[in-house]
Scaffold this motif. Structure first.
Motif, PDB file in Angstrom:
ATOM      1  N   ASP A   7      -5.992  -1.068  -6.949  1.00  0.00           N
ATOM      2  CA  ASP A   7      -5.237  -0.603  -5.790  1.00  0.00           C
ATOM      3  C   ASP A   7      -5.600  -1.374  -4.523  1.00  0.00           C
ATOM      4  O   ASP A   7      -4.722  -1.712  -3.713  1.00  0.00           O
ATOM      5  CB  ASP A   7      -5.459   0.895  -5.570  1.00  0.00           C
ATOM      6  N   GLU A   8      -6.885  -1.652  -4.337  1.00  0.00           N
ATOM      7  CA  GLU A   8      -7.305  -2.367  -3.137  1.00  0.00           C
ATOM      8  C   GLU A   8      -6.766  -3.796  -3.142  1.00  0.00           C
ATOM      9  O   GLU A   8      -6.382  -4.332  -2.092  1.00  0.00           O
ATOM     10  CB  GLU A   8      -8.821  -2.362  -3.011  1.00  0.00           C
ATOM     11  N   TRP A   9      -6.733  -4.441  -4.305  1.00  0.00           N
ATOM     12  CA  TRP A   9      -6.164  -5.792  -4.410  1.00  0.00           C
ATOM     13  C   TRP A   9      -4.683  -5.773  -4.042  1.00  0.00           C
ATOM     14  O   TRP A   9      -4.204  -6.628  -3.295  1.00  0.00           O
ATOM     15  CB  TRP A   9      -6.370  -6.321  -5.827  1.00  0.00           C
ATOM     16  N   PHE A  10      -3.959  -4.787  -4.547  1.00  0.00           N
ATOM     17  CA  PHE A  10      -2.533  -4.679  -4.210  1.00  0.00           C
ATOM     18  C   PHE A  10      -2.342  -4.467  -2.709  1.00  0.00           C
ATOM     19  O   PHE A  10      -1.481  -5.095  -2.082  1.00  0.00           O
ATOM     20  CB  PHE A  10      -1.891  -3.510  -4.979  1.00  0.00           C
ATOM     21  N   ALA A  11      -3.155  -3.576  -2.120  1.00  0.00           N
ATOM     22  CA  ALA A  11      -3.025  -3.281  -0.697  1.00  0.00           C
ATOM     23  C   ALA A  11      -3.398  -4.490   0.156  1.00  0.00           C
ATOM     24  O   ALA A  11      -2.711  -4.801   1.147  1.00  0.00           O
ATOM     25  CB  ALA A  11      -3.905  -2.084  -0.338  1.00  0.00           C
ATOM     26  N   ASP A  38       2.798  -1.638   2.449  1.00  0.00           N
ATOM     27  CA  ASP A  38       3.200  -1.021   1.185  1.00  0.00           C
ATOM     28  C   ASP A  38       2.484  -1.720   0.028  1.00  0.00           C
ATOM     29  O   ASP A  38       2.777  -2.885  -0.269  1.00  0.00           O
ATOM     30  CB  ASP A  38       4.715  -1.126   1.016  1.00  0.00           C
ATOM     31  N   PRO A  39       1.556  -1.043  -0.677  1.00  0.00           N
ATOM     32  CA  PRO A  39       0.847  -1.683  -1.786  1.00  0.00           C
ATOM     33  C   PRO A  39       1.773  -2.204  -2.884  1.00  0.00           C
ATOM     34  O   PRO A  39       1.437  -3.157  -3.587  1.00  0.00           O
ATOM     35  CB  PRO A  39      -0.059  -0.572  -2.324  1.00  0.00           C
ATOM     36  N   ASN A  40       2.952  -1.576  -3.009  1.00  0.00           N
ATOM     37  CA  ASN A  40       3.893  -2.025  -4.041  1.00  0.00           C
ATOM     38  C   ASN A  40       4.408  -3.435  -3.768  1.00  0.00           C
ATOM     39  O   ASN A  40       4.768  -4.160  -4.695  1.00  0.00           O
ATOM     40  CB  ASN A  40       5.068  -1.048  -4.158  1.00  0.00           C
ATOM     41  N   ILE A  97       1.858 -10.077  -6.814  1.00  0.00           N
ATOM     42  CA  ILE A  97       0.832 -10.483  -7.776  1.00  0.00           C
ATOM     43  C   ILE A  97       1.438 -10.679  -9.162  1.00  0.00           C
ATOM     44  O   ILE A  97       1.167 -11.676  -9.843  1.00  0.00           O
ATOM     45  CB  ILE A  97      -0.301  -9.445  -7.800  1.00  0.00           C
ATOM     46  N   LEU A  98       2.284  -9.750  -9.582  1.00  0.00           N
ATOM     47  CA  LEU A  98       2.871  -9.853 -10.916  1.00  0.00           C
ATOM     48  C   LEU A  98       3.737 -11.098 -11.056  1.00  0.00           C
ATOM     49  O   LEU A  98       3.710 -11.774 -12.089  1.00  0.00           O
ATOM     50  CB  LEU A  98       3.692  -8.604 -11.234  1.00  0.00           C
ATOM     51  N   ARG A  99       4.493 -11.425 -10.008  1.00  0.00           N
ATOM     52  CA  ARG A  99       5.449 -12.536 -10.113  1.00  0.00           C
ATOM     53  C   ARG A  99       4.845 -13.894  -9.776  1.00  0.00           C
ATOM     54  O   ARG A  99       5.265 -14.914 -10.328  1.00  0.00           O
ATOM     55  CB  ARG A  99       6.647 -12.276  -9.198  1.00  0.00           C
TER      56      ARG A  99
END
Length: 268
Positions: free
Chosen positions: A198-202, A212-214, A220-222
């Motif tokens: 979660d912290e990496w996403f944020a 927005d972490p999303n 990251i995914l793409r």
């Protein structure tokens, strides 16, 4: 579909959380009596309680598989739980690397620690449990490897090399078990969600100018992991494949290394 697993027994190492816990719960739902293993009693007991609360059967054993004395005690406890182990899932491991700016930053101790926790731990348990599987002409050995084994990052070179060794020993083990009724396969997860991500996403989202972490997750995914499936992998994705490999219906597949990575690995 009935996977014909009811009545079997399994040991899932590193099953007090994450992928291992999901595997233990999934096997238990299929009627497998599961030995839950971890280093932290409270977390492992929570998984045992979840299995028993859902009507399943579970036992507990604790110990650090990288420490010979603790590993031996854990083997004894696992044998004592149900008398035999039909399915061995070598999930314990993970990276003991520190992220380095280049390949040469990792110390020799890091290389040794990664090999010990990811590769030698699996070898110890294979030697402990597989001879009995061979004697009764049935068993399943499933290693939880990593896509880093075939698509490594330079920052975590020792981890990727240890997982590559795990893939290699899986194939050699399958050949040594020729005609025995025991199969050996491995699964290479890609990016699998845990709360630690979660912290990496944020942080990535903030770097992109968003709170927005999303936004960070999608980037990251793409662009970092470069998945072709645009969602984060979940522990249950690995548990599903593990149950399939463990099934008595699946006796024609051995020495195989499965990628379960959302299409992230750019190779055949």
């Amino acid at each position: 579909m009935d996977l014909k697993l009811a009545g079997k027994t399994a040991l899932v190492t590193g099953s007090s959380s994450g992928i291992g816990a999901a595997i233990a719960l999934a096997l238990a739902r299929e009627g497998v009596a599961v030995v839950v293993h971890g280093r932290h009693r409270q977390r492992a007991e929570a998984v045992v309680a979840a299995i028993e609360g859902a009507g399943g059967t579970a036992a507990l054993c604790l110990g650090d598989l990288a420490v010979p004395g603790q590993a031996e005690a854990m083997v004894h406890e696992a044998r004592a739980a149900f008398g035999t182990i039909d399915i061995l899932v070598n999930n314990v491991g993970g990276s003991s690397d520190v992220s380095h700016p280049d390949w040469f930053g990792a110390s020799l101790d890091e290389w040794a620690d990664n090999y010990g926790s990811n590769t030698l731990a699996a070898v110890r348990l294979i030697k402990a449990f597989v001879p009995a599987m061979r004697d009764k002409s049935w068993g399943r050995v499933i290693q939880i490897s990593s896509r880093n084994a075939i698509s490594p990052h330079h920052q975590f070179a020792a981890y990727g090399a240890a997982k590559a060794a795990l893939n290699n020993l899986t194939l050699s083990l399958s050949k040594s078990l020729e005609g025995s009724g025991v199969t050996a396969n491995a699964i290479m997860p890609g990016l699998i969600y845990t709360p630690q991500l979660d912290e990496w996403f944020a942080m990535t989202a903030r770097q992109l100018g968003s709170e927005d972490p999303n936004v960070g997750r999608a980037h990251i995914l793409r662009n970092v992991v470069k998945q072709t499936v645009h969602r984060t992998g979940m522990p249950d994705d690995i548990a599903f494949v593990t149950c399939m490999l463990a099934s008595p219906l699946n006796d024609f597949m051995t020495g195989t290394i499965f990628r379960v990575d959302g299409g992230a690995t750019p190779t055949l």
